[in-house]
Write an enzyme that holds these catalytic residues in place. Structure first.
Site, PDB file in Angstrom:
ATOM      1  N   PHE A  39       5.519 -29.060  62.023  1.00 57.01           N
ATOM      2  CA  PHE A  39       4.076 -29.282  62.115  1.00 57.01           C
ATOM      3  C   PHE A  39       3.355 -28.160  61.395  1.00 57.01           C
ATOM      4  CE2 PHE A  39      -0.187 -29.047  63.842  1.00 57.01           C
ATOM      5  CZ  PHE A  39      -0.590 -30.362  63.724  1.00 57.01           C
ATOM      6  N   LYS A  52      -3.275 -19.500  65.809  1.00 55.99           N
ATOM      7  CA  LYS A  52      -3.537 -19.816  67.219  1.00 55.99           C
ATOM      8  C   LYS A  52      -3.819 -18.582  68.085  1.00 55.99           C
ATOM      9  CE  LYS A  52      -1.649 -24.424  67.878  1.00 55.99           C
ATOM     10  NZ  LYS A  52      -0.915 -24.971  66.728  1.00 55.99           N
ATOM     11  N   ASP A 106       5.778 -20.398  58.915  1.00 60.17           N
ATOM     12  CA  ASP A 106       4.562 -20.820  59.604  1.00 60.17           C
ATOM     13  C   ASP A 106       4.636 -20.244  61.014  1.00 60.17           C
ATOM     14  OD1 ASP A 106       2.601 -22.066  61.096  1.00 60.17           O
ATOM     15  OD2 ASP A 106       2.879 -24.029  60.172  1.00 60.17           O
TER      16      ASP A 106
HETATM   17  C1  LIG Z   1      -1.267 -25.699  65.536  1.00 57.15           C
HETATM   18  C2  LIG Z   1      -0.411 -25.468  64.340  1.00 57.15           C
HETATM   19  C3  LIG Z   1      -0.918 -25.579  63.034  1.00 57.15           C
HETATM   20  C4  LIG Z   1      -2.333 -26.034  62.775  1.00 57.15           C
HETATM   21  O1  LIG Z   1      -3.275 -25.122  63.223  1.00 57.15           O
HETATM   22  P1  LIG Z   1      -4.829 -25.545  63.306  1.00 57.15           P
HETATM   23  O2  LIG Z   1      -5.515 -24.289  63.709  1.00 57.15           O
HETATM   24  O3  LIG Z   1      -4.930 -26.648  64.304  1.00 57.15           O
HETATM   25  O4  LIG Z   1      -5.214 -26.007  61.952  1.00 57.15           O
HETATM   26  C5  LIG Z   1      -0.095 -25.275  61.976  1.00 57.15           C
HETATM   27  N1  LIG Z   1       1.178 -24.900  62.173  1.00 57.15           N
HETATM   28  C6  LIG Z   1       1.719 -24.784  63.404  1.00 57.15           C
HETATM   29  C7  LIG Z   1       3.131 -24.334  63.555  1.00 57.15           C
HETATM   30  C8  LIG Z   1       0.948 -25.073  64.532  1.00 57.15           C
HETATM   31  O5  LIG Z   1       1.477 -24.998  65.749  1.00 57.15           O
END
Ligand SMILES: *Cc1c(COP(=O)(O)O)cnc(C)c1O
Length: 423
Positions: free
Chosen positions: A152, A272, A243
């Site tokens: 994700f 986050k 990420d």
């Molecule tokens: C939540 C998340 C995103 C997206 O972040 P947003 O602030 O909602 O755009 C990207 N990568 C990972 C691994 C995430 O958990």
């Protein structure tokens, strides 16, 4: 400005009679399935709804409220910063942005930082940086970034393309070219993908992975897999992008998720937990791949003194309160409690997995129960949890969570499971 000069503000709660969830649904687009409670106030690891009912918050804004709710250091940082300077253009220097960048560089493998507002935006920045590096340094005409199934990376067009889950892409095509997917934790499949892609001319510019897949089901990365990837990236001059949006900022008991895998990425992203619940994102890289020049990339709100000032307080509080040690200890306590539940319900619970304070209760694929059922039962018992896919219940409490709060949450989940499973 000293805290004494601040004007104290009374906390005003909306009376339940004045709020109608049906009105909310009339005016707000229905992009979320919501649980039927209206949250009004929070303190530490607890939140209260408009009826005054208390919940233990083991969602924490989905791994964002690093210090919980209304932490005194955050309250002071927010109120002081808004009264000093909250936003100016990136055409000028601000102390807050510079100091946060310095803290991040001193506490990670990165050399340089770009600030933005969210995880998806940070990943967009990483994708653009990798593509520019591929064009200008590696001489690749059509750069490809390899990502993983069940990953994700966000909801913008480039990041839903990077996300290896068709459910997020459906009906939004045409998608972005330049992505290729492999199964996670499978080194043979990755080596084969690189061979196929680079067969005629070199295409692979970067490999982008989560150190632990969060949304995809709380699946930790395999140590040997990531170490081999690092070697391959070194041998073939491929950029490794981590990420860290969900697992960074202490969530795993280390500052960054990649530290659990004994490797250093060339580029990584954070969002986050970085602002403790205030919107901020960051894209960090080693100096060798920092090919951005003035005009290449920008973000109006990115790195403003409000967001960076508050994030700097979150970072310093992590250190001052020795929260990494708390994350490790509370994580072990939570996992052993969940393992005891798994032993009690072996036909329902298949596994317990995670690092630090990101943990998943994995239900059997063929069990009738879905993760959403467990989440609803837990809400009834006074604990907020969040699914990570159809069969995994995710526990991501604030990093300040106490031993007693973990025990109370485990008790509540146990009561919730008892209402769902008749044995
Ligand atoms: C939540 C998340 C995103 C997206 O972040 P947003 O602030 O909602 O755009 C990207 N990568 C990972 C691994 C995430 O958990």
């Amino acid at each position: 400005m000293s805290p004494e000069t601040l004007v104290p503000m009374p906390i005003v709660s909306t009376p339940p009679s004045e709020f109608n969830p049906a009105d909310f649904d009339t005016y707000v687009m229905s992009t979320y399935g919501r649980y039927g409670i209206t949250l009004d106030r929070g303190e530490g690891c607890r939140v209260w709804d408009t009826n005054g009912r208390e919940y233990l918050d083991f969602v924490a804004g989905i791994a964002t409220c690093t210090l919980g709710h209304a932490h005194p250091a955050m309250v002071a940082a927010v109120t002081q910063q808004i009264q000093k300077l909250h936003h100016v253009s990136n055409l000028y220097y601000t102390q807050e942005q510079g100091e946060l960048a310095k803290w991040l560089v001193e506490h990670s493998c990165a050399d340089r930082v770009f600030f933005c507002n969210s995880g998806a935006e940070a990943n967009e920045g990483a994708i653009k940086l990798a593509r520019k590096y591929a064009h200008t340094v590696l001489g690749i005409q059509t750069p490809v970034i390899i990502t993983a199934h069940a990953s994700f990376h966000g909801r913008t067009l480039a990041t839903i393309t990077a996300t290896g889950q068709p459910k997020y892409q459906k009906n939004f095509d045409p998608l972005m070219p330049g992505f290729y997917y492999v199964p996670y934790n499978d080194i043979g499949a990755l080596e084969e993908a690189i061979r196929i892609l680079d067969q005629n001319e070199r295409q692979v510019a970067a490999i982008m992975l989560e150190a632990l897949q969060g949304e995809g089901g709380v699946r930790p990365g395999d140590l040997a897999y990531f170490q081999r990837i690092r070697e391959i990236c070194n041998e073939k001059s491929i950029l490794l992008i981590a990420d860290e949006v969900q697992v960074g900022m202490g969530r795993t008991g280390k500052y960054w998720g990649y530290e659990n895998l004994g490797i250093e990425p060339d580029i990584f992203t954070s969002a986050k937990g970085l602002g403790g619940g205030i919107p901020i994102g960051a894209m960090l890289c080693k100096s060798f791949c920092d090919v951005f020049q003035p005009g290449d990339h920008a973000s109006t709100f990115g790195g403003n003194p409000f967001a960076t000032g508050v994030a700097l307080t979150v970072c310093r509080t992590l250190e001052q309160e020795n929260l990494l040690a708390n994350v490790q200890a509370r994580g072990e306590q939570l996992r052993s409690g969940l393992q005891a539940l798994a032993a009690q319900y072996p036909t329902v619970i298949a596994d317990v997995r995670g690092w630090g304070l990101i943990n998943g209760l994995v239900l059997h694929a063929d069990a009738e129960l879905a993760s959403g059922d467990v989440v609803k039962a837990a809400i009834e018992e006074g604990v907020l949890l969040v699914p990570a896919g159809l069969k995994v219940v995710r526990f991501v409490p604030p990093l300040t969570v106490s031993e007693a709060e973990i025990d109370r949450a485990l008790e509540a989940v146990k009561r919730g499971l008892a209402t769902l499973v008749k044995d």
